[in-house]
Design an enzyme around this catalytic site. Structure first.
Site, PDB file in Angstrom:
ATOM      1  CB  SER A   1      -0.866  -0.005   1.264  1.00 17.87           C
ATOM      2  OG  SER A   1      -1.481   1.234   1.470  1.00 17.87           O
TER       3      SER A   1
ATOM      4  CE1 TYR B   1      -3.563  -1.774   5.386  1.00 19.05           C
ATOM      5  CE2 TYR B   1      -2.815   0.402   4.731  1.00 19.05           C
ATOM      6  CZ  TYR B   1      -3.289  -0.853   4.393  1.00 19.05           C
ATOM      7  OH  TYR B   1      -3.485  -1.176   3.076  1.00 19.05           O
TER       8      TYR B   1
END
Length: 170
Positions: free
Chosen positions: A137, A150
């Site tokens: 990501s 995250y």
């Protein structure tokens, strides 16, 4: 010819990767997800490829189950392409995360990728071919509030992936 394993295959990027693998001629796509309904809908979504899709309900947060699946099932199944796609976002300030939130995020987003790679790399090395695609990501490169855990999991994926790439070149 090629056997592809995709985690998080029931929706989003995983479902797109599944379609692309089938369109490009994969002999078998092993679709893993914790979403049983989503997995079962794949054959209806891609009826022309239904015979080449094998679904399996796997929760990557369950390390013991993942180890059991890896040892018993992946040990006897050829995987030519591994697409580590499954991931979760909790989306809380760091101090709002429970330790369980942190463990679960790191297990699903980082450790499960390593575990699966650990199971398929020996076969790939023996055949002297194989591909591991780890979906990370932008959060693995750019920090954002409410994304600390995250981001940590995705930074780890990017660092590990690059190191693994260098090791496999050798």
């Amino acid at each position: 010819s090629k056997h592809v394993l995709i985690t998080g295959a029931a929706s989003g990027i995983g479902k797109i990767m599944l379609r692309m693998a089938l369109e490009k001629g994969a002999a078998k796509v092993l679709a893993w997800d914790r979403d049983e309904l989503g997995l079962n809908a794949l054959s209806a979504k891609f009826p022309e490829y239904a015979s080449r899709i094998e679904v399996r309900v796997v929760d990557l947060s369950d390390r013991a189950l993942l180890t059991e699946e890896g040892e018993s099932w992946l040990g006897s199944t050829q995987v030519d392409i591994l697409i580590n796609n499954a991931g979760i976002v909790v989306g809380k300030m760091f101090h709002e995360h429970s330790l369980n939130d942190i463990d679960r995020s790191m297990q699903i987003n980082t450790q499960a990728l390593m575990q699966l790679a650990h199971f398929v790399i020996p076969g790939m090395m023996k055949r002297n071919e194989g591909v591991i695609c780890n979906i990370a990501s932008l959060a693995g490169l750019v920090s954002n509030p409410r994304m600390s855990v995250y981001a940590a999991s995705k930074w780890a994926v990017i660092g590990w992936s690059d190191s693994l790439r260098l090791e496999m070149k050798q």
